[in-house]
Design an enzyme around this catalytic site. Structure first.
Site, PDB file in Angstrom:
ATOM      1  CG  ASP A 273      57.693  32.889  31.429  1.00 21.32           C
ATOM      2  OD1 ASP A 273      56.825  32.404  30.676  1.00 21.32           O
ATOM      3  OD2 ASP A 273      58.293  32.219  32.289  1.00 21.32           O
TER       4      ASP A 273
ATOM      5  CG  ASP B  75      73.178  28.019  30.717  1.00 23.23           C
ATOM      6  OD1 ASP B  75      73.129  27.212  31.670  1.00 23.23           O
ATOM      7  OD2 ASP B  75      73.630  29.168  30.838  1.00 23.23           O
TER       8      ASP B  75
END
Length: 985
Positions: free
Chosen positions: A304, A683
């Site tokens: 990224d 998450d």
């Protein structure tokens, strides 16, 4: 009055049948697992007299008084167990080119898929609707048969009865009753004692220190609520056991192609200077060397940060894998990450019988050291960026020189058409991915990168399961994926399982685990408790997902079997349904539409573009998944795979298209599908959404840890990590996904599971009463007041009972979980340390971010270490997070000194009340002791700025408090002045 229809057997697909009294045949009264008499008789003949779902033994009298009511048609194998052609499809093996294309692409559609069965599906759907209108009393078996495509009827085969084909792949092992019953009794007793305790505290205020008393009672009530939220999700802990040999017997038969499901691995990295490429390389190498069919494994590395260093290090890793992978598989070594394998201080010759092992190991270690030198050279070169930017070996400019404005990049290494290992064998596919970034687009950090990998992998390989790992978590157990498949590929257990979570284990932590980095209490106690409800929460790494669950689909519906007590009256009485939220009804209908499409269109083939788009209602899918026909078609293939006849160049272009920066606009990505946006702890949010849809998760704890990673052992880094987690929880609390109310109308999230999620978002707010409570001992010692009145005998017994119940709860918890008392104590200490520092900052930052729009940027924690063992442990880094706990330490130490001085002046009578106050202060100091050691570092020195600020705050607080003395009642001051006047007279 509606007729009650018989459920379908989960083994053969026939109707279960009814007894002579009209009740449904139920074999297992514990879980009501649907199984017919014929299948049950077969289980008895084979000697397996236990339930396939829960493992409880069947009653031998279960066959009495049964009338079978089966269909006259042939046996139909359930579609969930059909893992043949689709699972073993070729996963884009002919891709070997590099592509860096901007997001403005002309999509090339025209993949030849799915013709004949679409038409048969439409015909059967029309016939089914007509039949329902003509014959509303059609049997359940006939309707079930009408839903199955014609070709599946032609290919039906009887169930395989060979050894291992029908054995369960996993079993639930409940905690022994002797341990769990006493544990629950003590919890109930503690609740009762708490109620009596608060009754006493509220009805016996301290008039001379009313403010102190009120503050303490409010704090204690909050602590009690926090304990309830944490304790009751641990009410029904369980253990699980898997049978990998049975998995191999069922899906890997000699002479046949492996039928194990394919798995796509996701590895994420951002900054290679803070996340060393050597660590990422070890993670990738451990994945490529898995004990799993090579054609079923694909590893996607997300860069990224678009760093050329990450790309070049992956090139070196792919080259070294050609030597490392065959060495691992030849000698079955563990772990298969070279850095950690060669650093093991064990007898590596144990269980090794090949004479060539020593020689080859020595040569491999030399090759790895040369590999490390090449990686270190790349890192050294990357320390200084050239003014004109980085240039690749062919002389072209690196596309990612501007990390915030660059095209999407994909490079496929190894695999079917790539380089093979030194023995000529095929290697798993390795794919480098860097998604497109442009100014003005929201990228959603890690969650956005994971969603980009979901789409790329769906286009290139489309494995039905996804395993995501942080770049610093390597595979420690080469059979870890097989452990997960024992749950996910089980046709009985795995139908409604969205993910399998493995516990996190760590290397490089000091033996005393000063800052509770291992999180043993959470992973070995809390998560096992959740496994007995609806499953563990998703913790961000070491998780095997079902791809369809990430797409927002609901789990397959199970036939409902009414209990015997109510089956006789089910035709007469109907339970009134609770009104549902209109938005939930709309979402449910949307999911059901997609679920129906998956069930009926999952195995279509050879269909042209125009008719396909007409049948699938492509527009509605594009609003959900985005403008990519190839990707939409992949979502309809429940068992994954890519058609053989697909043009590789088309797939590469399509993969570049789905990682473009504007692809997610006006879609459901990050809202209903993929990793969910809205919190830096994506998450927790992602797992919560899945559980709200009715999915359940499974906690897998193999004897050899599946994955191992690194944790920040430095105090400042550890506090920043905890700050990030706590800030994410505050963001979820202030969002529309707050577990206090989100999904309540759906009824799919169990109550105790909801309590667990509520606990994960409210725990940072405990910092407010915790800071106040840790300040109270110093205030009591400085003012001579106390929060508790003089105790009677009954009150003393009540306080003693409360302390005993707290101790007993902890001891019995340690008994069934196997956690050591040292781990429990470290967890308690860091709960206080993190609560008065990181959690406190997270609450204020969270409100500023969500209400005032002030964003907080987090940097990736550096994973480099000192040359000395545990060198990072002793480094003291300045951060404002150190000020509150340091101030509390100084205030309480000053209070203890002041208390003893006051007792010496007042005489013998003052020593009795002093001990209670000093004990209170030492309780705070003992919990902050690891923090105090961390401040001292190796040379027992603390940053001067921390000492100055803390002493200043503590001194100002003490002087102001003594001057104001707000908790002394007015009557006391009046009597004091009168006494002074009398003395003057």
């Amino acid at each position: 009055m509606m007729e009650s229809r018989s459920p379908i057997c989960n083994t053969c697909g026939e109707e279960i049948g009814v007894k002579s009294n009209g009740e449904f045949f139920v074999a297992c009264h514990e879980c009501s697992f649907p199984i017919c008499k014929a299948c049950l008789e077969y289980e008895f003949k084979e000697g397996r007299r236990i339930c396939l779902r829960c493992g409880n033994p069947y009653d031998e009298n279960v066959f009495d008084d049964v009338e079978t009511k089966t269909s006259k048609t042939q046996s139909i194998v359930p579609t969930q167990t059909n893992n043949t052609s689709q699972d073993s499809g070729i996963h884009a093996r002919h891709i070997s080119t590099v592509s860096t294309i901007d997001s403005e692409l002309n999509d090339e559609y025209g993949n030849p898929i799915w013709k004949n069965r679409v038409e048969s599906w439409k015909d059967k759907k029309d016939k089914k609707s007509k039949k329902k209108k003509k014959d509303p009393k059609a049997t359940k078996a006939e309707q079930h048969e009408a839903q199955i495509p014609t070709q599946q009827h032609m290919e039906d085969t009887p169930p395989n009865t060979e050894s291992g084909a029908t054995d369960v792949l996993s079993v639930v092992i409940p905690i022994p009753r002797t341990k769990i019953t006493s544990y629950r009794i003590v919890i109930i007793m503690r609740l009762i004692i708490l109620a009596l305790f608060f009754n006493y505290r509220i009805t016996h205020p301290v008039d001379s220190a009313y403010g102190l008393w009120l503050t303490s009672v409010i704090c204690e009530i909050w602590f009690a609520v926090s304990w309830v939220l944490d304790q009751f999700p641990k009410w029904s802990p369980i253990n699980r056991e898997t049978y990998i040999d049975r998995l191999s017997a069922r899906f890997e038969r000699e002479g046949e192609q492996s039928q194990l499901a394919a798995v796509d691995f996701f590895v994420s990295t951002v900054d290679p200077l803070k996340e060393p490429p050597l660590i990422t390389a070890n993670t990738v190498l451990s994945i490529l060397a898995l004990d799993y069919p090579v054609d079923k494994v694909s590893c996607y590395v997300s860069d990224d940060g678009a760093a050329m260093l990450s790309f070049e290090s992956l090139v070196e890793t792919a080259d070294f894998a050609r030597k490392w992978v065959p060495f691992c598989k030849k000698y079955s070594i563990e772990p298969r990450a070279p850095e950690f394998y060669f650093s093991l201080k064990i007898d590596y010759l144990r269980d090794k019988v090949q004479p060539s092992f020593v020689k080859e190991r020595r040569a491999m270690k030399r090759d790895y050291e040369e590999f490390k030198i090449r990686m270190n050279a790349l890192v050294a070169k990357a320390q200084k960026t050239p003014e004109e930017g980085w240039t690749m070996q062919d002389g072209t400019s690196w596309p990612g020189n501007n990390t915030r404005d660059h095209p999407g990049m994909i490079q496929v290494f190894l695999g079917y058409s790539g380089a093979r290992d030194i023995e000529g064998n095929e290697l798993p596919r390795l794919v480098y991915v860097s998604r497109e970034k442009r100014p003005g687009y929201q990228h959603h950090k890690k969650a956005g990168a994971e969603n980009a990998l979901v789409r790329v992998s769906a286009v290139l390989t489309n494995a039905p399961f996804i395993l995501n790992l942080d770049c610093d978590h390597y595979v420690n157990n080469s059979k870890a994926v097989r452990e997960a498949m024992c749950f996910l590929m089980d046709p009985v257990v795995g139908q409604d399982v969205c993910f399998v979570q493995f516990p996190q284990r760590f290397d490089g932590i000091d033996k005393s685990d000063r800052y509770a980095n291992r999180n043993i209490v959470f992973f070995d106690v809390n998560m096992r408790g959740l496994d007995g409800i609806q499953g563990p929460v998703y913790v961000g790494t070491g998780t095997v997902f079902r791809r369809q669950a990430l797409y927002g689909y609901s789990p397959p519906s199970k036939p409902r079997i009414l209990p015997q007590s109510s089956s006789s009256s089910c035709c007469c009485l109907t339970k009134k349904k609770q009104p549902q939220d209109p938005s939930e009804i709309y979402k449910d209908a949307k999911r059901e539409e997609l679920d129906a499409a998956i069930f009926n269109l999952g195995d279509l083939d050879n269909y042209d573009e125009y008719d396909r788009s007409m049948l699938i209602s492509q527009t509605s899918f594009e609003k959900t998944f985005g403008l990519s026909t190839v990707f939409i078609e992949s979502t309809l293939m429940e068992n994954g795979g890519v058609p053989d006849s697909v043009n590789p160049s088309t797939l590469i272009k399509e993969a570049i298209h789905v990682i473009s920066c504007g692809y997610e606009e006006k879609t459901e990505w990050g809202k209903e599908i993929g990793w969910i946006y809205g919190s830096i702890t994506e998450d927790i949010l992602t797992g919560f959404k899945m559980h709200c849809r009715g999915w359940r998760s499974i906690y897998c704890m193999p004897l050899r840890p599946a994955f191992k990673g690194s944790a920040p052992i430095n105090l400042s880094d550890r506090l920043h990590q905890v700050l990030r987690w706590a800030l994410g929880s505050v963001e979820i609390f202030l969002s529309r996904h707050c577990p206090l109310w989100y999904g309540c109308s759906g009824g799919r999230l169990k109550l105790l599971q909801r309590l667990a999620y509520i606990n994960t978002i409210v725990y940072p707010f405990t910092s407010l009463p915790l800071v106040a409570y840790c300040t109270l001992p110093a205030i009591c010692l400085l003012t001579g007041k106390f929060i508790i009145p003089t105790l009677s005998n009954l009150a003393s017994m009540l306080f003693l009972g409360l302390f005993i119940s707290i101790i007993l709860t902890s001891v019995l918890e340690l008994r069934w979980s196997g956690v050591s008392i040292e781990d429990l104590w470290r967890n308690e200490q860091f709960w206080v340390i993190g609560g008065v520092s990181a959690h406190l900052f997270a609450v204020f930052q969270g409100f500023l971010k969500m209400l005032a729009g002030l964003d907080t940027n987090f940097t990736v924690t550096s994973k480099t270490a000192d040359d000395l063992e545990f060198g990072e442990l002793y480094i003291v880094k300045w951060t404002t997070l150190l000020i509150p706990p340091t101030s509390l330490l100084i205030i309480n130490l000053v209070g203890v000194v002041a208390g003893f001085s006051d007792a010496l002046n007042k005489g013998y009578e003052a020593w009795g009340p002093l001990f209670g106050k000093v004990f209170f202060a030492f309780w705070v100091i003992l919990h902050l002791y690891p923090f105090l050691k961390g401040l001292m570092g190796r040379q027992n020195r603390t940053p001067t700025i921390v000492i100055l600020w803390s002493i200043l705050l503590a001194s100002v607080f003490s002087l102001v408090w003594v001057r104001i003395n707000p908790f002394v009642s007015k009557t006391d001051t009046t009597s004091l002045s009168l006494n002074c006047l009398l003395i003057d007279c």
